[in-house]
Design an enzyme around this catalytic site. Structure first.
Site, mmCIF file in Angstrom:
data_model
loop_
_atom_site.group_PDB
_atom_site.id
_atom_site.type_symbol
_atom_site.label_atom_id
_atom_site.label_comp_id
_atom_site.label_asym_id
_atom_site.label_seq_id
_atom_site.Cartn_x
_atom_site.Cartn_y
_atom_site.Cartn_z
ATOM 1 N N ASP A 46 3.057 1.485 -8.260
ATOM 2 C CA ASP A 46 2.788 2.783 -7.652
ATOM 3 C C ASP A 46 3.389 2.732 -6.165
ATOM 4 O O ASP A 46 3.574 3.657 -5.695
ATOM 5 C CB ASP A 46 1.458 3.168 -7.683
ATOM 6 C CG ASP A 46 0.499 2.191 -6.946
ATOM 7 O OD1 ASP A 46 1.100 1.192 -6.102
ATOM 8 O OD2 ASP A 46 -0.652 2.430 -6.933
ATOM 9 N N ARG A 259 -4.375 6.651 -3.545
ATOM 10 C CA ARG A 259 -3.320 7.265 -4.480
ATOM 11 C C ARG A 259 -3.235 8.760 -4.337
ATOM 12 O O ARG A 259 -4.256 9.332 -4.063
ATOM 13 C CB ARG A 259 -3.367 6.718 -5.811
ATOM 14 C CG ARG A 259 -3.082 5.223 -5.906
ATOM 15 C CD ARG A 259 -1.705 5.013 -6.533
ATOM 16 N NE ARG A 259 -1.439 5.702 -7.646
ATOM 17 C CZ ARG A 259 -1.508 5.340 -8.952
ATOM 18 N NH1 ARG A 259 -2.062 3.903 -9.127
ATOM 19 N NH2 ARG A 259 -1.499 6.028 -9.973
ATOM 20 N N TYR A 267 -7.105 -3.578 -6.085
ATOM 21 C CA TYR A 267 -6.820 -5.036 -6.318
ATOM 22 C C TYR A 267 -7.938 -5.980 -6.163
ATOM 23 O O TYR A 267 -8.312 -5.915 -4.978
ATOM 24 C CB TYR A 267 -5.565 -5.429 -5.781
ATOM 25 C CG TYR A 267 -4.253 -4.764 -6.265
ATOM 26 C CD1 TYR A 267 -3.561 -5.218 -7.563
ATOM 27 C CD2 TYR A 267 -3.575 -3.920 -5.463
ATOM 28 C CE1 TYR A 267 -2.453 -4.539 -7.776
ATOM 29 C CE2 TYR A 267 -2.382 -3.011 -5.963
ATOM 30 C CZ TYR A 267 -1.664 -3.390 -7.010
ATOM 31 O OH TYR A 267 -0.816 -3.000 -7.334
ATOM 32 N N PRO A 343 1.769 -8.172 -7.701
ATOM 33 C CA PRO A 343 1.942 -6.813 -7.448
ATOM 34 C C PRO A 343 1.582 -6.504 -6.133
ATOM 35 O O PRO A 343 1.903 -5.189 -5.697
ATOM 36 C CB PRO A 343 1.533 -6.047 -8.696
ATOM 37 C CG PRO A 343 0.190 -7.098 -8.924
ATOM 38 C CD PRO A 343 0.753 -8.351 -8.576
#
Ligand code: FAD
Length: 614
Positions: A46, A259, A267, A343
């Site tokens: 993302d 987001r 995470y 990530p």
């Protein structure tokens, strides 16, 4: 009978779709194979870094993505504070801090994107939406690019005797539908045969194409296991709409990424899971409940729960790099197929897109007969060092994330939070993608040390269009459309010496046999005079006539001057160009500077272009 196409792309993820976007632009006959029946709808990547947004903008859809994405402004650091160091904290009886000795507190804030490195700041938007934008672009740009889903290759052959033949199809790929099963190991459906000139394996971390070439991933798997959840949280944690890094004392760490659509990605380190050296954690044992409990432990005393979870997964950190990027400059690997890492630095999708952004124009120009085939070897020589830097950075970054904070300076096993913040800040320049610098090669001349030096991406400053007084970002004139640009900073046009140099360059640009007079090279002028003192007719005609045509182009002469509503861009200052000397810069179709030198040194410009172009 085999279908014959220019290009086969295996994998329609971010790397494959960027390659397909270039293919659409060059109108290459292209087949994109993907074994999934549809694109991903949730989860996965993302993070969009500044450089990726610049690239998407140069294709014409970065603006929409930027508007739809959530732009990250600030990073907050939350770290365990021991009670003796924080006497002002109010502690209640039922308070359960991570180790009964302290609580997490916000210790610092920094800007999320380093100031001034790009007009685009790091943003977050679901990978599936970014793929939507690519698919729309490809669809409206070319009818020759076909995305064939539910299809995978199962046989590949390269005829080595044909790899240097310009008009042949040296690669044969056998494909089958993934919706039909196998009967006695043989595909039960009719398989398809495709012959192609070039093939790009963008088929992710378990790349089939990589395996066919006998290439392998080299690197390590750590013991650090993390969960990822996309949730709409209900919490009293004050910084839930900030990007946060939270280090608890011994329960692990969290990264919070706010987001779009009210979602928050967490995470979450699963510190209690220790798979043991060399072992893989069995992800089937995990659950969202188990991951979220770990998050609640790390974030105490703040409370957090969720009503909606869109996606979750578990991963074990590892850093791996392919031992090769392709074969015969006919088959190439890109994206996760050649580099994988954790990530959290938001790099996977970005570096994957940037791989095929680098490769796509090279294949496109070779196939359309404008560039020499030998430039293709610069794909690996330019992109592999970037992947190597990423892997090294990620190893350091992940170790600092996964370690527990040091209790004091004598605690050598712990992570120093001062060092963590400094690594994070320095890492932000690297992860933005704007600091990439390609080494000298056939498509990058030798470098000297100014801002506009060969190997770096052309940065953007505001200039004013001579013909219509509109303020524009100069990088907007460098679209991703397969054209090389000769950007000429001539200086003050009211000075005789400047005019003389520009006249010499003008002759070179008009010379019928010069490499500078090819349709794939477009001159752009940025003068440093007042717009009032210059008329279009004062500058050489190639700056305002389209190549080999009588048609005028009013958008290639700019002034470093005041605009009515957006002030002065001070572009000469920003680019560090001497107004008395000037500078000419050749920019590749991917906005990286290929050559820089004196504006009247047409011999050197031509020599450089002759080495790359046909
Ligand atoms: P992929 O996205 O893996 O695409 C590969 C495609 O190839 C897939 O569509 C697949 O179906 C297809 N394929 C595979 N094998 C075959 C075959 N044999 N035949 C035909 N098709 C095949 N990156 C970031 O930049 N930022 C982030 O914040 C981020 N977060 C992440 C979070 C998670 C949980 C995960 C799992 C990944 C994250 N990433 C992130 C990484 C990112 O998703 C990948 O790095 C990125 O998608 C790589 O793009 P790609 O095109 O190389 O490969």
């Amino acid at each position: 009978m085999a279908r014959q196409v220019d290009l086969v792309i295996v994998g329609a993820g971010p790397a494959g779709l960027m390659a397909a976007a270039w293919a659409a632009f060059y109108n290459l006959k292209t087949v994109v194979l993907d074994k999934r029946p549809s694109k991903i709808e949730k989860g996965h990547a993302d993070g969009l870094q500044s450089r990726t947004l610049e690239i998407l903008h140069s294709f014409g859809f970065g603006d929409q993505i930027y508007r739809e994405a959530n732009r990250l402004q600030e990073v907050c650091f939350w770290v365990l504070h021991l009670l003796r160091a924080t006497p002002r904290l109010l502690i209640t009886d039922d308070f359960q801090n991570p180790d009964n000795n302290g609580v997490i507190r916000r210790t610092d804030r920094i800007p999320d994107t380093i100031l001034g490195i790009s007009r685009f700041q790091q943003s977050v938007l679901h990978q599936g939406r970014i793929e939507d934008y690519f698919l729309e672009f490809i669809d409206r740009t070319s009818k020759n690019v076909h995305i064939q889903r539910s299809t995978e290759p199962f046989g590949m052959h390269i005829d080595e005797t044909l790899v240097e033949a310009a008009d042949d199809w040296p690669i044969t790929v056998r494909t089958r539908s993934t919706q039909d099963g196998l009967t006695n190991g043989v595909p039960s459906n009719k398989d398809d045969l495709i012959q192609c000139k070039y093939l790009i394996g963008c088929d992710g971390a378990h790349s089939w194409v990589r395996g066919q070439m006998g290439l392998v991933m080299e690197g390590e798997q750590t013991e650090s296991v993390w969960g990822v959840m996309d949730v709409i949280p209900v919490t009293n944690f004050p910084d839930i709409r900030m990007r946060c890094v939270i280090h608890s004392a011994s329960s692990g760490s969290i990264m919070v990424i706010p987001r779009e659509r009210g979602l928050v990605r967490l995470y979450i380190q699963l510190a209690s899971i220790q798979p043991g050296a060399g072992h893989r954690y069995d992800r089937a044992k995990g659950s969202p409940e188990m991951i979220f409990e770990a998050a609640q432990r790390i974030m105490r005393p703040w409370e957090i729960r969720y009503d909606y979870c869109e996606w979750w997964t578990i991963y074990q950190i590892g850093q791996r790099l392919g031992n090769g990027y392709g074969a015969h400059d006919r088959i190439f690997l890109a994206g996760d197929a050649v580099h994988t890492h954790s990530p959290k630095a938001g790099q996977g999708m970005n570096v994957s897109i940037q791989d095929t952004y680098n490769l796509g124009w090279k294949i496109g120009s070779v196939l359309t007969g404008t560039a020499r085939r030998s430039i293709l070897s610069t794909y690996e020589s330019e992109r592999r060092p970037i992947a190597k830097q990423l892997i090294d950075f990620d190893r350091k970054f992940s170790r600092m994330f996964s370690g527990r904070p040091a209790k004091d300076i004598a605690d050598e096993a712990g992570i120093s939070m001062t060092e963590f913040k400094s690594t994070f800040e320095k890492g932000n320049i690297f992860t933005s993608g704007t600091s990439v610098e390609y080494a000298e090669s056939q498509v990058v001349s030798s470098s000297s040390g100014k801002i506009l030096r060969p190997g770096v991406r052309f940065p953007s400053f505001q200039v004013v269009c001579q013909c219509d007084a509109t303020p524009v970002q100069l990088a907007d004139a460098l679209k991703s459309d397969g054209i090389w640009r000769l950007v000429v900073f001539c200086g003050d046009l009211t000075q005789d010496a400047t005019n003389q140099r520009l006249k010499t360059l003008g002759k070179g640009l008009e010379d019928a046999i010069s490499a500078l007079n090819k349709p794939v090279v477009e001159p752009i002028l940025v003068h440093a005079s007042s717009r009032d003192n210059v008329e279009l007719a004062d500058v050489p005609a190639p700056f305002y006539y389209r190549s080999n045509s009588n048609e005028r182009d009013y958008y290639r002469v700019f002034a470093d001057d005041w605009s009515y509503h957006h002030g002065h861009g001070h572009a000469y200052g920003g680019y560090d160009v001497d107004r008395n000397q000037g500078l000419a810069v050749l920019v590749r179709p991917d906005q990286y500077i290929a050559w820089a030198g004196d504006i009247d040194d047409t011999g050197a410009m031509e020599e450089f272009l002759d080495g790359c172009l046909l």
